[in-house]
Design a protein around this motif. Structure first.
Motif, PDB file in Angstrom:
ATOM      1  N   SER A 395      25.310  56.809  34.372  1.00 14.88           N
ATOM      2  CA  SER A 395      26.062  58.054  34.459  1.00 14.88           C
ATOM      3  C   SER A 395      27.047  58.178  33.296  1.00 14.88           C
ATOM      4  N   ARG A 396      27.352  59.390  32.926  1.00 17.43           N
ATOM      5  CA  ARG A 396      28.337  59.642  31.878  1.00 17.43           C
ATOM      6  C   ARG A 396      29.708  59.148  32.317  1.00 17.43           C
ATOM      7  N   ASN A 397      30.043  59.333  33.601  1.00 18.43           N
ATOM      8  CA  ASN A 397      31.352  58.915  34.069  1.00 18.43           C
ATOM      9  C   ASN A 397      31.543  57.407  33.991  1.00 18.43           C
ATOM     10  N   PHE A 398      30.485  56.649  34.210  1.00 23.75           N
ATOM     11  CA  PHE A 398      30.617  55.193  34.083  1.00 23.75           C
ATOM     12  C   PHE A 398      30.860  54.804  32.628  1.00 23.75           C
ATOM     13  N   ASP A 403      37.322  52.085  33.594  1.00 21.80           N
ATOM     14  CA  ASP A 403      38.614  51.732  34.180  1.00 21.80           C
ATOM     15  C   ASP A 403      38.808  52.321  35.566  1.00 21.80           C
ATOM     16  N   TRP A 404      37.936  53.224  35.997  1.00 27.37           N
ATOM     17  CA  TRP A 404      38.029  53.783  37.342  1.00 27.37           C
ATOM     18  C   TRP A 404      37.529  52.805  38.417  1.00 27.37           C
ATOM     19  N   CYS A 405      36.869  51.741  38.005  1.00 32.19           N
ATOM     20  CA  CYS A 405      36.175  50.859  38.956  1.00 32.19           C
ATOM     21  C   CYS A 405      37.066  49.711  39.416  1.00 32.19           C
ATOM     22  N   LEU A 406      36.781  49.189  40.600  1.00 28.37           N
ATOM     23  CA  LEU A 406      37.347  47.909  41.007  1.00 28.37           C
ATOM     24  C   LEU A 406      36.878  46.850  40.018  1.00 28.37           C
ATOM     25  N   THR A 407      37.770  45.919  39.670  1.00 31.15           N
ATOM     26  CA  THR A 407      37.452  44.945  38.633  1.00 31.15           C
ATOM     27  C   THR A 407      37.681  43.519  39.113  1.00 31.15           C
ATOM     28  N   LEU A 408      37.026  42.595  38.432  1.00 26.00           N
ATOM     29  CA  LEU A 408      37.245  41.165  38.606  1.00 26.00           C
ATOM     30  C   LEU A 408      37.215  40.543  37.218  1.00 26.00           C
ATOM     31  N   GLN A 409      38.276  39.843  36.882  1.00 29.09           N
ATOM     32  CA  GLN A 409      38.460  39.269  35.544  1.00 29.09           C
ATOM     33  C   GLN A 409      38.342  40.337  34.465  1.00 29.09           C
ATOM     34  N   PRO A 412      34.380  45.712  35.366  1.00 28.41           N
ATOM     35  CA  PRO A 412      33.959  46.432  36.577  1.00 28.41           C
ATOM     36  C   PRO A 412      33.023  45.595  37.437  1.00 28.41           C
ATOM     37  N   ILE A 413      33.272  45.615  38.732  1.00 29.03           N
ATOM     38  CA  ILE A 413      32.388  44.907  39.664  1.00 29.03           C
ATOM     39  C   ILE A 413      31.131  45.749  39.860  1.00 29.03           C
ATOM     40  N   LEU A 414      29.971  45.174  39.552  1.00 28.78           N
ATOM     41  CA  LEU A 414      28.693  45.872  39.659  1.00 28.78           C
ATOM     42  C   LEU A 414      27.887  45.313  40.812  1.00 28.78           C
ATOM     43  N   ASN A 415      27.249  46.199  41.543  1.00 25.07           N
ATOM     44  CA  ASN A 415      26.385  45.812  42.645  1.00 25.07           C
ATOM     45  C   ASN A 415      25.230  46.798  42.681  1.00 25.07           C
ATOM     46  N   ILE A 454      27.150  50.085  48.609  1.00 27.80           N
ATOM     47  CA  ILE A 454      27.593  49.022  47.711  1.00 27.80           C
ATOM     48  C   ILE A 454      28.421  47.999  48.472  1.00 27.80           C
ATOM     49  N   ASP A 455      28.199  46.727  48.182  1.00 23.79           N
ATOM     50  CA  ASP A 455      29.042  45.656  48.705  1.00 23.79           C
ATOM     51  C   ASP A 455      30.138  45.378  47.691  1.00 23.79           C
ATOM     52  N   ALA A 456      31.355  45.691  48.053  1.00 20.28           N
ATOM     53  CA  ALA A 456      32.468  45.457  47.134  1.00 20.28           C
ATOM     54  C   ALA A 456      32.841  43.986  47.055  1.00 20.28           C
ATOM     55  N   GLY A 457      32.506  43.197  48.106  1.00 23.92           N
ATOM     56  CA  GLY A 457      32.908  41.802  48.149  1.00 23.92           C
ATOM     57  C   GLY A 457      34.339  41.640  48.599  1.00 23.92           C
ATOM     58  N   ASP A 458      34.956  40.492  48.217  1.00 20.18           N
ATOM     59  CA  ASP A 458      36.346  40.283  48.634  1.00 20.18           C
ATOM     60  C   ASP A 458      37.206  39.651  47.543  1.00 20.18           C
ATOM     61  N   HIS A 459      36.721  39.637  46.301  1.00 17.45           N
ATOM     62  CA  HIS A 459      37.509  39.124  45.189  1.00 17.45           C
ATOM     63  C   HIS A 459      37.705  40.235  44.168  1.00 17.45           C
ATOM     64  N   PHE A 460      38.964  40.527  43.854  1.00 16.43           N
ATOM     65  CA  PHE A 460      39.297  41.622  42.951  1.00 16.43           C
ATOM     66  C   PHE A 460      40.509  41.244  42.113  1.00 16.43           C
ATOM     67  N   ASP A 461      40.610  41.878  40.957  1.00 26.14           N
ATOM     68  CA  ASP A 461      41.867  41.813  40.227  1.00 26.14           C
ATOM     69  C   ASP A 461      42.913  42.604  41.002  1.00 26.14           C
ATOM     70  N   ALA A 462      44.122  42.077  41.044  1.00 27.02           N
ATOM     71  CA  ALA A 462      45.204  42.809  41.707  1.00 27.02           C
ATOM     72  C   ALA A 462      45.574  44.035  40.889  1.00 27.02           C
ATOM     73  N   SER A 463      45.892  45.133  41.571  1.00 23.23           N
ATOM     74  CA  SER A 463      46.338  46.327  40.861  1.00 23.23           C
ATOM     75  C   SER A 463      47.663  46.071  40.157  1.00 23.23           C
ATOM     76  N   ARG A 464      48.487  45.178  40.744  1.00 22.09           N
ATOM     77  CA  ARG A 464      49.721  44.714  40.117  1.00 22.09           C
ATOM     78  C   ARG A 464      50.108  43.416  40.829  1.00 22.09           C
TER      79      ARG A 464
END
Length: 709
Positions: A395-398, A403-409, A412-415, A454-464
């Motif tokens: 997609s063009r938006n991706f 930066d709109w996506c949930l991230t890890l390290q 973007p977390i992809l599933n 989508i499975d987001a999982g349970d590990h993410f970068d903190a927003s802050r």
């Protein structure tokens, strides 16, 4: 075809109330027939009793069961230290009315060493028989504090049967049952979707006391659920020990939430009920609470709409001509809404192209407006599918907004070739709101199906850093707000919840949507179990499933007996009914059976909506259903009733079902498949039973039981 049955429902008691006694040292909560009693002892608030108001005794009271075992009403950790019985002191209490007929007790607890307060809130909900608990945790200090605190629910000693619901994609809500022994029975959700694997729901039956306890957590993300009993020297001592139940949110990574100075965090609501009866009695109390106080009002879906969906017959290969032909056929069957599923935006791959939400001009050269207008001209609401929380990799938006996506390290977390959006970001919310508003207004939508694959999982970068542990929580809370804003702007719009079937279906999401897809598995045989399980956890009107056919492609065998066609139509009548089949290709004979069954469903949907549900047979096996399945729906106050009965593999030709919930002295008229066949009193229907005769396996009967005027 019949004879008789029905247990008389006792009169419901007065509504909710919270009473304070002994100069503010004891509190009594009452919701319908359920009571809770809390006492202040040694600066702590402890639960003395929870259960049926009329059944308090030494076998049902909490305190006599464990005089030597300290009781802790909160579990978890604060400041990196496990909570113990001396962690908090009760400092204040008050009672407030939070809604008509709903009173709430608020107890303020202060941690003895940390600058941390917890407000425990117990609410009694009208006459439903449900009492809820929530915690608001506040950091009163000048530094962040790590916290992971959940309510601890104590039950008295006794021999217990534990029941829970399990099942992954296509096998949702199968009921498991086991004897509760010593130690910890631990369940958790780590996929990011509340009901993939297990669901945040359980029941515990105290066999000695004859009391059924039931608990449910209103949360759509990750959670943890534990049932614990301290071992004893022998079985007698073990059974005298209390049972501790903990249900609460699972913070990111299974760790703690970093609570910033001055910040508060409110745990998801835990709903509790108890019945001096069986599992259905407890479940129906929970359903009354869900229906009255939780589920989003659905004026656009009353009565429950018979709807057609394009997915199974056409998938992503839908185009304007096929869609219009299907709309014409669906209208002649009696459909009231028509939903074009995934495929309207697709040119190559419906997954990777998620996120731009522009119509495929190859499939719809004059836009979707042409189809929408055609559908409305046939007297149906028009609806569309969207997956608003994901962006496909093509997609063009991706490409423009990773930066709109949930991230890890930092990535973007992809599933499954898509990323998970973060609705806690204001830019994402603005985009999502504008996108959905454009679709709703441009195409004058009456139905919006919102999927989540989508499975987001349970590990993410903190927003802050000061908010570590709450990234998924903050997304879900913002997504709830997004849904509320959508419904407020378009109150007649029907918002359907879907998640690869029902992998995110819980008491949290039902407060923000109107109906939920039961499962991606649509064959008639496995769908029996799926409907049985859904109507155990939720009111039937929230459970949406479809007749598809003999194959997932929507094909129906034109040479099959008409009784088999009827069976396929009647399996999804257990809740909200839809069709997703190759209706254009049906023979006149199949079409005639469809018209008759749609009309039959319309005659019973008013009873299904708002009814108590009694599961008169055990759940059929998902893969190999045998014997019979029967569900009975009873309108409030012993009114109209519907029995859906299904003869399965190896089932005898005749079966009597004792009916429940009817008034013993009232005389009822009985009809089979819309045709009058007899009459009986509620007492006769309870004692002798209603006999159903079906001439072959894989046949179904729809029986209406209506009070005589």
């Amino acid at each position: 075809m019949l004879v008789f049955a029905a247990a008389v429902v006792g009169a419901r008691t007065a509504g909710a109330q919270v009473a304070t006694r002994d100069s503010g040292q004891r509190w009594s909560l009452r919701s319908g027939a359920v009571a809770a009693r809390i006492a202040a002892r040694g600066g702590r608030a402890t639960l003395d009793y929870f259960g049926p108001a009329a059944r308090e005794s030494d076998t049902t009271r909490v305190m006599p069961s464990y005089p030597r075992i300290p009781m802790l009403e909160l579990a978890g950790s604060a400041g990196g230290v496990a909570l113990d019985s001396a962690s908090f002191r009760l400092t204040a209490q008050r009672t407030v009315t939070i809604a008509p007929g709903v009173e709430e007790l608020r107890l303020t607890l202060r941690h003895v060493t940390l600058p941390l307060t917890v407000e425990e809130r117990y609410a009694a909900w009208g006459e439903t028989g449900v009492i809820t608990r929530e915690l608001t945790i506040t950091n009163r200090g000048r530094a962040a504090i790590p916290v992971a605190i959940v309510p601890n629910w104590m039950l008295p000693g006794g021999r217990y049967t534990l029941r829970y619901l399990y099942g992954t994609w296509g096998q949702e809500r199968q009921l498991a049952s086991e004897s509760l022994g010593a130690g910890v029975r631990d369940f958790e959700q780590v996929h990011g979707r509340s009901s993939k694997g297990y669901v945040p729901w359980l029941s515990l039956r105290n066999e000695r006391a004859g009391v059924e306890y039931l608990a449910e957590l209103a949360w759509s993300g990750n959670w943890g659920m534990q049932v614990e009993r301290t071992p004893g020297e022998n079985d007698i001592e073990l059974q005298s020990r209390p049972v501790a139940v903990r249900m609460g949110i699972r913070h990111d990574g299974g760790g703690s939430l970093s609570l910033a100075p001055g910040a508060s965090f409110t745990t998801p609501r835990l709903a509790l009920t108890a019945a001096a009866g069986d599992l259905d009695d407890a479940a129906n109390q929970m359903h009354r609470y869900q229906r009255t106080y939780v589920a989003a009002p659905a004026p656009g879906n009353r009565p429950l709409l018979v709807h057609f969906n394009t997915w199974y017959p056409y998938g992503q290969d839908i185009d304007v001509e096929r869609a219009k032909q299907a709309a014409d056929a669906a209208a002649t069957l009696g459909a009231e809404a028509y939903v074009i599923d995934s495929g309207w935006y697709v040119d190559k791959d419906w997954v990777t192209e998620l996120g731009d939400w522009q119509v495929s001009r190859r499939k719809f050269p004059r836009g979707v407006e042409e189809l929408a207008g055609h559908v409305r001209s046939r007297g149906m609401k028009f609806g569309m599918w969207i997956e608003i929380e994901s962006l496909g990799q093509q997609s063009r938006n991706f490409r423009e907004h990773p930066d709109w996506c949930l991230t890890l390290q930092g990535k973007p977390i992809l599933n499954d070739r898509r990323c998970h959006l973060d609705f806690a970001k204001p830019a994402v919310r603005r985009w999502a709101k504008a996108t959905v508003e454009r679709l709703v207004t441009t195409y004058k939508l009456g139905w919006l199906k919102i999927d989540y694959n989508i499975d987001a999982g349970d590990h993410f970068d903190a927003s802050r850093p000061a908010r570590a542990g709450a990234r998924l929580h903050d997304h879900i809370a913002a997504y709830y707000e997004f849904l509320d804003e959508l419904r407020a702007a378009h109150p007649e719009l029907v918002v359907e919840n879907c998640s690869s079937g029902a992998l995110r279906f819980d008491s949290g999401i039902i407060a923000h949507t109107h109906t939920t897809w039961v499962s991606d598995i649509v064959g008639a045989r496995p769908s029996l179990q799926l409907g049985w399980g859904c109507t155990l956890q939720f009111p039937a009107e929230l459970c949406n499933h479809w007749m598809v056919g003999d194959k997932d492609s929507g094909e129906v065998d034109p040479n099959a007996p008409p009784g088999w066609w009827d069976f396929m139509f009647r399996v999804p009548m257990t809740g909200q009914f839809g069709i997703s089949s190759r209706v254009v290709e049906w023979s006149d004979a199949i079409r005639a059976r469809a018209v008759a069954n749609v009309a039959l469903y319309k005659s019973i949907r008013g009873t299904i909506t708002g009814a108590d549900v009694y599961h008169l047979t055990p759940s059929p096996d998902h893969n190999n259903p045998t014997g019979w399945m029967a569900l009975q729906y009873v309108a409030p106050a012993g009114g109209r009733s519907v029995l859906l009965a299904y003869r399965l593999a190896g089932g005898e030709a005749s079966r009597a079902f004792p009916l429940r919930g009817l008034d013993a002295a009232t005389r009822y008229d009985i009809s089979l498949d819309g045709v009058p066949v007899g009459e009986a009193t509620g007492g006769e229907l309870a004692s002798t039973g209603l006999r159903v005769d079906l001439d072959a396996e894989w046949r179904a009967a729809v029986i209406e039981v209506v009070p005589r005027r």
